[in-house]
Motif scaffolding. Structure first.
Motif, PDB file in Angstrom:
ATOM      1  N   MET A   1     126.179  64.106   8.752  1.00  0.00           N
ATOM      2  CA  MET A   1     126.791  64.321   9.711  1.00  0.00           C
ATOM      3  C   MET A   1     126.212  63.147  11.032  1.00  0.00           C
ATOM      4  SD  MET A   1     127.467  67.590  12.446  1.00  0.00           S
ATOM      5  CE  MET A   1     128.275  68.398  11.194  1.00  0.00           C
ATOM      6  N   PRO A   2     127.010  62.285  11.696  1.00  0.00           N
ATOM      7  CA  PRO A   2     126.385  61.508  12.655  1.00  0.00           C
ATOM      8  C   PRO A   2     125.680  62.359  13.856  1.00  0.00           C
ATOM      9  CG  PRO A   2     128.667  60.774  12.152  1.00  0.00           C
ATOM     10  CD  PRO A   2     128.387  62.228  11.538  1.00  0.00           C
ATOM     11  N   GLY A   3     124.447  61.485  14.095  1.00  0.00           N
ATOM     12  CA  GLY A   3     123.669  62.148  15.076  1.00  0.00           C
ATOM     13  C   GLY A   3     124.409  62.856  16.442  1.00  0.00           C
ATOM     14  N   THR A   4     125.333  62.071  17.166  1.00  0.00           N
ATOM     15  CA  THR A   4     126.054  62.577  17.917  1.00  0.00           C
ATOM     16  C   THR A   4     126.737  63.829  17.667  1.00  0.00           C
ATOM     17  OG1 THR A   4     127.804  61.033  17.428  1.00  0.00           O
ATOM     18  CG2 THR A   4     126.533  60.171  19.124  1.00  0.00           C
ATOM     19  N   ASP A   5     127.207  63.907  16.433  1.00  0.00           N
ATOM     20  CA  ASP A   5     128.088  65.213  16.124  1.00  0.00           C
ATOM     21  C   ASP A   5     127.209  66.185  16.090  1.00  0.00           C
ATOM     22  OD1 ASP A   5     130.675  63.538  16.114  1.00  0.00           O
ATOM     23  OD2 ASP A   5     130.476  63.432  13.890  1.00  0.00           O
ATOM     24  N   VAL A   6     126.106  66.073  15.409  1.00  0.00           N
ATOM     25  CA  VAL A   6     125.075  67.057  15.379  1.00  0.00           C
ATOM     26  C   VAL A   6     124.737  67.522  16.778  1.00  0.00           C
ATOM     27  CG1 VAL A   6     122.706  67.670  14.624  1.00  0.00           C
ATOM     28  CG2 VAL A   6     123.975  66.495  13.271  1.00  0.00           C
ATOM     29  N   ASN A   7     124.483  66.556  17.732  1.00  0.00           N
ATOM     30  CA  ASN A   7     124.197  67.059  19.048  1.00  0.00           C
ATOM     31  C   ASN A   7     125.304  67.864  19.767  1.00  0.00           C
ATOM     32  OD1 ASN A   7     121.576  65.899  18.908  1.00  0.00           O
ATOM     33  ND2 ASN A   7     122.218  64.010  19.986  1.00  0.00           N
ATOM     34  N   ARG A   8     126.402  67.454  19.469  1.00  0.00           N
ATOM     35  CA  ARG A   8     127.507  68.163  19.914  1.00  0.00           C
ATOM     36  C   ARG A   8     127.682  69.555  19.398  1.00  0.00           C
ATOM     37  NH1 ARG A   8     131.303  64.971  18.601  1.00  0.00           N
ATOM     38  NH2 ARG A   8     130.742  63.421  20.455  1.00  0.00           N
ATOM     39  N   THR A   9     127.425  69.609  18.101  1.00  0.00           N
ATOM     40  CA  THR A   9     127.322  70.874  17.353  1.00  0.00           C
ATOM     41  C   THR A   9     126.126  72.125  17.997  1.00  0.00           C
ATOM     42  OG1 THR A   9     128.159  70.237  15.307  1.00  0.00           O
ATOM     43  CG2 THR A   9     127.149  71.992  15.084  1.00  0.00           C
ATOM     44  N   ILE A  10     125.052  71.267  18.381  1.00  0.00           N
ATOM     45  CA  ILE A  10     123.935  72.255  18.610  1.00  0.00           C
ATOM     46  C   ILE A  10     124.196  72.662  20.250  1.00  0.00           C
ATOM     47  CG2 ILE A  10     121.609  71.964  19.485  1.00  0.00           C
ATOM     48  CD1 ILE A  10     121.026  69.902  17.406  1.00  0.00           C
ATOM     49  N   GLU A  11     124.754  71.803  20.997  1.00  0.00           N
ATOM     50  CA  GLU A  11     125.229  72.036  22.310  1.00  0.00           C
ATOM     51  C   GLU A  11     126.367  73.363  22.527  1.00  0.00           C
ATOM     52  OE1 GLU A  11     127.586  70.347  26.155  1.00  0.00           O
ATOM     53  OE2 GLU A  11     126.960  69.030  24.549  1.00  0.00           O
ATOM     54  N   THR A  12     127.269  73.274  21.330  1.00  0.00           N
ATOM     55  CA  THR A  12     128.123  74.425  21.175  1.00  0.00           C
ATOM     56  C   THR A  12     127.620  75.675  20.565  1.00  0.00           C
ATOM     57  OG1 THR A  12     129.994  72.948  20.668  1.00  0.00           O
ATOM     58  CG2 THR A  12     130.243  75.315  19.849  1.00  0.00           C
ATOM     59  N   VAL A  13     126.747  75.674  19.485  1.00  0.00           N
ATOM     60  CA  VAL A  13     125.762  76.762  19.030  1.00  0.00           C
ATOM     61  C   VAL A  13     125.088  77.408  20.222  1.00  0.00           C
ATOM     62  CG1 VAL A  13     123.951  77.377  17.331  1.00  0.00           C
ATOM     63  CG2 VAL A  13     125.820  75.865  16.712  1.00  0.00           C
ATOM     64  N   TRP A  14     124.420  76.598  21.149  1.00  0.00           N
ATOM     65  CA  TRP A  14     123.636  77.056  21.913  1.00  0.00           C
ATOM     66  C   TRP A  14     124.513  78.086  23.047  1.00  0.00           C
ATOM     67  CZ3 TRP A  14     118.756  78.384  23.169  1.00  0.00           C
ATOM     68  CH2 TRP A  14     118.381  78.276  24.566  1.00  0.00           C
ATOM     69  N   ARG A  15     125.662  77.294  23.429  1.00  0.00           N
ATOM     70  CA  ARG A  15     126.291  78.127  24.267  1.00  0.00           C
ATOM     71  C   ARG A  15     127.002  79.208  23.771  1.00  0.00           C
ATOM     72  NH1 ARG A  15     127.317  76.722  29.793  1.00  0.00           N
ATOM     73  NH2 ARG A  15     127.448  74.603  30.068  1.00  0.00           N
ATOM     74  N   ILE A  16     126.880  79.437  22.509  1.00  0.00           N
ATOM     75  CA  ILE A  16     127.622  80.723  21.730  1.00  0.00           C
ATOM     76  C   ILE A  16     126.334  81.777  21.628  1.00  0.00           C
ATOM     77  CG2 ILE A  16     128.582  81.620  19.604  1.00  0.00           C
ATOM     78  CD1 ILE A  16     130.189  79.059  19.528  1.00  0.00           C
ATOM     79  N   GLU A  17     125.096  81.089  21.333  1.00  0.00           N
ATOM     80  CA  GLU A  17     124.331  81.986  20.670  1.00  0.00           C
ATOM     81  C   GLU A  17     123.054  82.155  21.731  1.00  0.00           C
ATOM     82  OE1 GLU A  17     124.428  83.542  18.059  1.00  0.00           O
ATOM     83  OE2 GLU A  17     125.960  82.391  16.775  1.00  0.00           O
ATOM     84  N   SER A  18     123.066  81.540  22.868  1.00  0.00           N
ATOM     85  CA  SER A  18     121.807  81.369  23.654  1.00  0.00           C
ATOM     86  C   SER A  18     121.502  82.940  24.317  1.00  0.00           C
ATOM     87  CB  SER A  18     121.807  80.442  24.962  1.00  0.00           C
ATOM     88  OG  SER A  18     123.100  80.764  25.791  1.00  0.00           O
ATOM     89  N   ALA A  19     122.549  83.372  24.607  1.00  0.00           N
ATOM     90  CA  ALA A  19     122.546  85.137  25.211  1.00  0.00           C
ATOM     91  C   ALA A  19     121.938  85.960  24.194  1.00  0.00           C
ATOM     92  CB  ALA A  19     123.663  85.407  25.916  1.00  0.00           C
ATOM     93  N   ARG A  20     122.474  85.960  23.051  1.00  0.00           N
ATOM     94  CA  ARG A  20     122.006  86.830  22.107  1.00  0.00           C
ATOM     95  C   ARG A  20     120.506  86.489  21.619  1.00  0.00           C
ATOM     96  NH1 ARG A  20     127.348  86.575  20.857  1.00  0.00           N
ATOM     97  NH2 ARG A  20     127.136  84.839  18.986  1.00  0.00           N
ATOM     98  N   LEU A  21     120.351  85.221  21.528  1.00  0.00           N
ATOM     99  CA  LEU A  21     119.021  84.699  21.053  1.00  0.00           C
ATOM    100  C   LEU A  21     117.906  85.256  22.164  1.00  0.00           C
ATOM    101  CD1 LEU A  21     117.134  83.007  19.324  1.00  0.00           C
ATOM    102  CD2 LEU A  21     118.051  80.800  20.757  1.00  0.00           C
ATOM    103  N   ILE A  22     118.224  84.931  23.299  1.00  0.00           N
ATOM    104  CA  ILE A  22     117.238  85.322  24.460  1.00  0.00           C
ATOM    105  C   ILE A  22     116.986  86.908  24.191  1.00  0.00           C
ATOM    106  CG2 ILE A  22     116.903  85.577  27.063  1.00  0.00           C
ATOM    107  CD1 ILE A  22     118.330  82.761  27.371  1.00  0.00           C
ATOM    108  N   ALA A  23     118.058  87.708  24.241  1.00  0.00           N
ATOM    109  CA  ALA A  23     118.160  89.042  24.043  1.00  0.00           C
ATOM    110  C   ALA A  23     117.342  89.547  22.928  1.00  0.00           C
ATOM    111  CB  ALA A  23     119.682  89.318  24.198  1.00  0.00           C
ATOM    112  N   GLY A  24     117.509  88.970  21.644  1.00  0.00           N
ATOM    113  CA  GLY A  24     116.652  89.375  20.458  1.00  0.00           C
ATOM    114  C   GLY A  24     115.306  89.118  20.729  1.00  0.00           C
ATOM    115  N   LEU A  25     115.057  87.972  21.384  1.00  0.00           N
ATOM    116  CA  LEU A  25     113.654  87.526  21.495  1.00  0.00           C
ATOM    117  C   LEU A  25     112.716  88.541  22.646  1.00  0.00           C
ATOM    118  CD1 LEU A  25     113.878  83.792  21.336  1.00  0.00           C
ATOM    119  CD2 LEU A  25     112.744  85.256  19.567  1.00  0.00           C
ATOM    120  N   ALA A  26     113.508  88.901  23.636  1.00  0.00           N
ATOM    121  CA  ALA A  26     113.109  89.717  24.543  1.00  0.00           C
ATOM    122  C   ALA A  26     112.608  91.146  24.032  1.00  0.00           C
ATOM    123  CB  ALA A  26     114.116  89.665  25.901  1.00  0.00           C
ATOM    124  N   ARG A  27     113.598  91.356  23.154  1.00  0.00           N
ATOM    125  CA  ARG A  27     113.342  92.717  22.666  1.00  0.00           C
ATOM    126  C   ARG A  27     111.920  92.665  21.858  1.00  0.00           C
ATOM    127  NH1 ARG A  27     113.917  93.859  17.393  1.00  0.00           N
ATOM    128  NH2 ARG A  27     115.508  92.354  17.179  1.00  0.00           N
TER     129      ARG A  27
END
Length: 424
Positions: A1-27
């Motif tokens: 997967m080209p680098g720009t596509d990977v970065n776009r995927t990471i940005e999308t994953v972050w938008r979806i997962e960031s709240a649950r990620l922070i919540a799990g780590l805060a626990r």
């Protein structure tokens, strides 16, 4: 997967997962600020590694495992935390999280308890209202500091300070990362709902700036409300707030004209309303009513919005029912703003003269001093009574008070329409 596509995927994953990620780590670490730092470190690791290794099958679990590894590393470097490090490391190893994160099951369920804990933590009453809003948008809405600053038209430094102070306040007060006990739930839930509704209102009718609405804030508030409704299905006011937001958001496309100018409710083309959102809102209202609890302020406001949504043309609106609902809301939540809205409904149900008397009685209310909608409503009632010159003065007064450029333009246009032309 080209680098720009990977970065776009990471940005999308972050938008979806960031709240649950922070919540799990805060626990795990019991510190919201540290949890966000760890989540950001996991994001940086993904930006470094995924372009080379590829996006993992379960990116959310990868980020969580990475964040927990970083947590262990931090704790090991702090001598005063040695005991906690050993306990944490032993607990994680026993559960096999280092090799195979048990978070995979949680990520399959996007509404886990950690997210609920995070919502209640960011909206804790120990924080000011501004701090709650900023921290909630940052951690749960996924908005950056510049995005929050643009949304509320304040300096980035101001938003950054609010967020930093909020984290410090939570840490200093040792606010537990947990859902409150049943006896405390009503008070704490009220703070959560208030913050979500404040975010929605700022998106629905921006207090300042060049835009009449801020769709990104509407979307974030709706998302948070829907999450809360799934997490707390037995709470009527949660469904009431979701119903209110869905019904009001359904009008978004019709609330602006071709040039972005505001279009008031009675002038809107209701064919442009989002009838899918209307259906969702009415369903949420039914859920709120089906709980059998006493009607709260959000449910009553949703019932008012439903009266508008059920009228396919403005002339079919049941204004007398709306007045009755405002009567109930005024008893439950006495407020000059509620009384002003009730006066508008009285004017539609029983005529402008009856409403004008109510509005003029509100002129002495300190809470409405500088509130632009008070002269705007008075101007509208005077115009309907044929008192054009007085109406023009009120519209000009309202225009001077609002900080929203779009709204000011509409009010000045109405004022100009009330001014007698030379020779007329």
């Amino acid at each position: 997967m080209p680098g720009t596509d990977v970065n776009r995927t990471i940005e999308t994953v972050w938008r979806i997962e960031s709240a649950r990620l922070i919540a799990g780590l805060a626990r795990v670490v019991r510190d919201v600020g540290l949890a966000e730092d760890l989540a950001q470190e996991a994001l940086v690791a993904a930006l470094e590694q995924w372009p080379r290794s590829g996006v993992p099958d379960n990116p959310g679990a990868w980020l969580m495992a990475t964040g927990k590894h970083r947590a262990i590393d931090r704790l090991r470097r702090a001598a005063v935390q040695e005991r906690k490090t050993q306990e944490l490391g032993h607990e994680i190893e026993l559960r096999g999280e280092l090799e195979r994160p048990d978070l995979e099951a949680a990520i399959d369920d996007p509404f886990d308890d950690d997210l609920l804990r995070l919502i209640f933590t960011t909206c804790h009453p120990v924080l000011s209202r501004d701090a709650r809003v900023a921290l909630t948008l940052r951690l749960l809405g996924g908005l950056t500091t510049p995005e929050i600053a643009r949304a509320y038209l304040v300096a980035e430094a101001t938003v950054a300070q609010r967020i930093v102070r909020a984290k410090r306040t939570l840490a200093a007060a040792r606010v537990p990362f947990e859902v409150p006990e049943r006896g405390e739930l009503a008070e704490r839930l009220a703070a959560v709902l208030e913050v979500i509704y404040l975010v929605f209102n700022e998106g629905y009718a921006a207090t300042a700036g060049e835009h009449w609405m801020r769709p990104e804030l509407i979307d974030e508030a709706l998302r948070l409300g829907r999450v809360l409704a799934v997490l707390l299905p037995a709470e009527p006011e949660v469904h009431g707030l979701v119903a209110l937001m869905e019904l009001q958001a359904s009008r978004s496309r019709a609330r602006t004209g071709p040039g972005g100018e505001p279009v008031l409710l009675l002038d809107q083309d209701r064919a442009r309303w989002d009838w899918l959102l209307v259906g969702r809102g009415l369903t949420a209202l039914d859920r709120a009513l089906a709980t059998g609890g006493a009607l709260g302020p959000y449910t009553l406001q949703a019932a008012i919005a439903a009266c508008h949504s059920r009228a396919r043309v403005a002339a079919d609106t049941d204004w007398e029912r709306i007045v009755a609902l405002y009567d109930g809301l005024a008893q439950l939540m006495p407020s000059p703003v509620v009384e002003l809205n009730r006066a508008v409904a009285v004017g539609m149900a029983f005529g402008p003269e009856a409403a004008l008397e109510l509005v003029e009685a509100l002129e002495s209310e300190d809470a409405l001093h500088g509130y632009h909608l008070l002269p705007a409503v008075r101007g509208d009632l005077l115009a309907r009574l044929g008192r054009s010159e007085e109406a023009g003065v009120e519209f000009e007064r309202a225009a001077a008070l609002t900080a929203n450029e779009r709204e000011r333009t509409v009010l000045l246009r109405r004022a100009a329409g009330c001014t007698p032309r030379n020779g007329a």
